[in-house]
Design a protein around this motif. Structure first.
Motif, PDB file in Angstrom:
ATOM      1  N   THR A 137      -7.231   7.808   1.668  1.00  0.00           N
ATOM      2  CA  THR A 137      -8.060   7.831   0.644  1.00  0.00           C
ATOM      3  C   THR A 137      -8.348   6.661   0.115  1.00  0.00           C
ATOM      4  N   ARG A 138      -9.380   6.494  -0.781  1.00  0.00           N
ATOM      5  CA  ARG A 138      -9.648   5.223  -1.539  1.00  0.00           C
ATOM      6  C   ARG A 138      -8.408   4.676  -2.455  1.00  0.00           C
ATOM      7  N   GLU A 139      -8.173   5.670  -3.090  1.00  0.00           N
ATOM      8  CA  GLU A 139      -6.931   5.423  -3.729  1.00  0.00           C
ATOM      9  C   GLU A 139      -5.703   4.827  -3.133  1.00  0.00           C
ATOM     10  N   GLN A 140      -5.545   5.216  -1.946  1.00  0.00           N
ATOM     11  CA  GLN A 140      -4.577   4.719  -1.157  1.00  0.00           C
ATOM     12  C   GLN A 140      -4.727   3.484  -0.683  1.00  0.00           C
ATOM     13  N   ARG A 141      -6.040   2.866  -0.705  1.00  0.00           N
ATOM     14  CA  ARG A 141      -6.320   1.659  -0.026  1.00  0.00           C
ATOM     15  C   ARG A 141      -6.151   0.579  -1.095  1.00  0.00           C
ATOM     16  N   MET A 142      -5.645   0.988  -2.429  1.00  0.00           N
ATOM     17  CA  MET A 142      -5.677  -0.214  -3.463  1.00  0.00           C
ATOM     18  C   MET A 142      -4.401  -0.685  -3.193  1.00  0.00           C
ATOM     19  N   SER A 184      -1.386  -2.887  -4.224  1.00  0.00           N
ATOM     20  CA  SER A 184      -0.343  -2.973  -5.439  1.00  0.00           C
ATOM     21  C   SER A 184      -0.687  -4.292  -6.408  1.00  0.00           C
ATOM     22  N   LEU A 217       0.833  -1.318   0.047  1.00  0.00           N
ATOM     23  CA  LEU A 217      -0.112  -0.069  -0.104  1.00  0.00           C
ATOM     24  C   LEU A 217       0.940   1.315   0.073  1.00  0.00           C
ATOM     25  N   SER A 218       0.223   2.202  -0.523  1.00  0.00           N
ATOM     26  CA  SER A 218       1.187   3.555  -0.619  1.00  0.00           C
ATOM     27  C   SER A 218       1.116   4.286   0.762  1.00  0.00           C
TER      28      SER A 218
END
Length: 693
Positions: free
Chosen positions: A522-527, A529, A206-207
């Motif tokens: 955020t939602r994107e940060q929960r994606m 890799s 995760l980022s």
């Protein structure tokens, strides 16, 4: 045409400055002018032996049949024409070489024949006369030796064959060809980022993580990729030892396809590469010394391979032992070394049933001073997949399953294509945690050895060699603490490797891994890799295959199939699979194929177990292996296949399609000169015609 005329044709095809003289038979002496009837020809097994071989067998009685000729102990009489029958090189007077002339009038290099006598031979290699006066005092090496060809005999003659215990002289194989390019000493560490042959990328799972949250089982991916190189002048020369099963079960089409596959390997080696051939059945012996693959070396290697006769039992351990001795005893070393071991049966000489200590027993046979990868090949439905997989695993090699006879050449081609493209050696990856509260809980590295510090702060992965364009992916599993800072530094990575051509040791810092620590993500940060997810899927699927294989061996085929089906469904629901990742598609196809091979006991025993082991070998080493009936045309194999490997397989398939008959195993491109091409064609055609039908 009479047999005499046929054998005179044979002598023309095999003549390398030697003259084949047919013995007179009762028929010849009684009706030399008659051509209506011809004497019986010698057996095909004798005919297939190359020049310089000892044809007479003192344990075999002379023929007493009235329907054919009577052959003396020496079926063929060789007129040497100033050639040593042991090493096949010219005997020259006045050049400092001692020459021994036996009481039977045949002459040999003293050094060659004294070693022969030391090994227990007290009869003339040519006429089989018993010697009363023996050459003594010779050294144990044969620097003038150019080729020795000695096919294995049948089990009934095992008492006459050399073994490591009965024939100690065979334990010394220091007659390898001198390397004209020499051996370069390893240089000191050299930081050279611009010319490095390795690209490294780091991916966190995760980022970002919330500041207030700690996280266990957090994965960081270390992705390595070796650079691509093209052209033989940019690659490191190879020392290749092939250990070949020629037991009775290999007779017929199998041994012919093996010869053709070996001819392909020989063809594609360069003049700086060296090859040695070891054959085993009930016992084992070195068939061909470690020689440079010049035009002459290739022709001699072809002749050695075509002398193979399938007979006897299966003693894999003895073949492995001889192959290891070739590696450890060599005086010179090419930068790259490798061994290829093929068998189609069970080792019925070495281990008792149960195999409690199989790994330990076979590990003790491997060379200790020079650890080289042993790439094993299981041929057909009756080979010992578990044993061959074990040998490959403990030596950092691969195990390939050759299900269909005809693709043995393709399997060899894929392996050799990799060995001829090594660009990185002795690669090690060092990892260290940066944040003081962070711990490394584990490293997922498949079959690669890892060392972890007891405090969980540092670790090391021994990767070894990489072929051009090969990739390696390792997952480092972390326990990440809470952190009120805006970011957390997780890992730093360093790589060290040896360039196989320059011998420089190159080391460089590969970078650091950091993640953001916002108060809320955020939602994107929960994606997750995709790169990390696909590699996690690979490890999970490999583990599942191993578990299913154990269940199947215990007789629980239904549970094994169910486990594989459940894993396939779970795989399809992952982020990377839904994104259409090619590796996930390959993994799904393999899970489905393995389920089909575990549907019933017969199918599992004949193909399922070997398929599982070859898949496990491929995924744990991240290297292409042959499995099933093909080495190309399938995404599950191409997942790790490099350009060099794919090109070699394509070349193999083109030749195979152009020449589908294994008994016409010729390739005019083997040598660049028309003279050598003609001689090779004559030799191979003669051997093919003389094989038993």
């Amino acid at each position: 045409m009479g047999s005499s005329n046929k054998w005179r044709e044979a002598k023309s095809a095999l003549g390398l400055n030697k003259c084949l003289s047919l013995p007179k038979t009762l028929h010849d002496s009684s009706s030399s002018s008659s051509s209506s009837s011809s004497p019986s020809s010698p057996s095909a097994g004798d005919a297939a032996r190359p020049s310089g071989e000892v044809f007479g067998d003192p344990t075999r009685p002379e023929s007493s049949s009235g329907s054919g000729p009577r052959f003396s102990k020496c079926v063929f009489s060789w007129k040497l024409q100033n050639t040593c029958a042991v090493c096949l090189s010219e005997i020259k007077q006045g050049e400092g070489q001692a020459i021994f002339t036996a009481e039977c009038s045949h002459s040999f290099h003293f050094q060659c024949i004294s070693l022969n006598v030391k090994h227990g031979n007290k009869i003339c290699p040519l006429c089989r006369s018993q010697w009363n006066q023996l050459p003594v005092g010779g050294s144990g090496s044969t620097p003038n030796s150019r080729i020795r060809i000695s096919p294995l005999t049948s089990p009934r003659d095992d008492s006459t064959l050399p073994s490591l215990h009965r024939w100690p002289g065979l334990q010394i194989f220091d007659d390898d060809d001198f390397l004209p390019h020499g051996e370069v000493e390893t240089q000191n560490h050299h930081l050279n980022v611009e010319s490095q042959a390795l690209d490294v990328k780091l991916f966190p799972e995760l980022s970002a993580l919330p500041r207030s949250a700690s996280r266990g089982e957090f994965a960081v991916l270390i992705h390595l990729k070796a650079e691509g190189r093209s052209g033989s002048h940019t690659r490191a020369p190879l020392d290749l030892i092939t250990v070949l099963d020629v037991s009775g079960s290999m007779s017929g089409i199998k041994v012919e396809l093996l010869k053709r596959a070996m001819a392909f390997v020989i063809q594609n080696l360069g003049p700086a590469d060296r090859l040695s051939v070891v054959a085993f059945s009930s016992t084992a012996r070195r068939l061909f010394p470690l020689k440079l693959m010049s035009e002459t070396g290739k022709q001699e290697a072809i002749q050695a391979v075509y002398s193979l006769v399938a007979d006897g039992g299966t003693n894999i351990a003895e073949g492995l032992k001889i192959g290891a001795k070739v590696i450890t005893d060599r005086r010179w070393k090419n930068p790259v070394s490798g061994m290829m071991l093929l068998s189609d049966g069970q080792d019925n000489y070495t281990l008792a049933p149960g195999r409690v200590h199989m790994r330990t027993d076979y590990e003790s046979l491997l060379p200790t001073s020079c650890r080289i990868p042993i790439h094993t090949f299981g041929f057909g439905s009756d080979h010992d997949a578990e044993l061959l997989h074990t040998i490959s695993e403990i030596s950092s090699g691969t195990f390939s399953f050759i299900e269909t006879d005809i693709v043995i050449q393709d399997a060899f081609a894929q392996c050799v294509g990799g060995l001829l493209s090594v660009v990185v050696q002795e690669l090690s990856v060092e990892i260290g945690s940066i944040h003081p509260g962070l711990r490394i809980s584990s490293v997922r590295a498949g079959s690669y050895r890892t060392d972890m510090a007891s405090d969980g702060r540092t670790g090391k992965i021994d990767v070894g060699d990489l072929y051009a364009e090969e990739e390696r992916d390792f997952l480092v599993i972390l326990d990440i603490p809470k952190n009120e800072s805006e970011s957390t530094s997780l890992l730093k990575v360093r790589c060290d490797y040896k360039d196989p051509i320059s011998k420089e040791i190159i080391g460089f810092e590969a970078g650091e891994v950091n993640i953001q620590r916002p108060r809320e993500i955020t939602r994107e940060q929960r994606m997750v890799s995709i790169e990390v997810d696909r590699q996690r899927n690979r490890f999970i699927v490999a583990d599942t295959m191993s578990e299913a294989r154990v269940l199947a061996d215990q007789g629980h085929l239904d549970r094994a199939v169910s486990l594989l089906g459940d894993r396939q469904k779970q795989l399809s629901e992952t982020v990377s699979a839904q994104a259409g990742d090619s590796l996930c598609q390959a993994l799904s196809a393999e899970l489905l194929a393995l389920q089909e091979r575990m549907r019933d006991r017969r199918m599992y025993e004949s193909t399922g177990r070997a398929y599982a082991f070859s898949s496990m070998s491929s995924h744990s080493s991240q290297r292409a292996t042959a499995r099933g009936d093909s080495t190309s045309g399938s995404s599950r194999v191409r997942a790790y296949q490099t350009t060099s490997m794919a090109n070699m397989v394509r070349h193999s398939q083109e030749l195979r399609l152009a020449n589908p008959n294994p008994n016409l195993n010729t390739n005019p491109s083997l040598s660049p000169t028309s003279h050598v091409r003609r001689r090779l064609h004559q030799t191979l055609s003669f051997h093919s015609r003389q094989q038993p039908k």
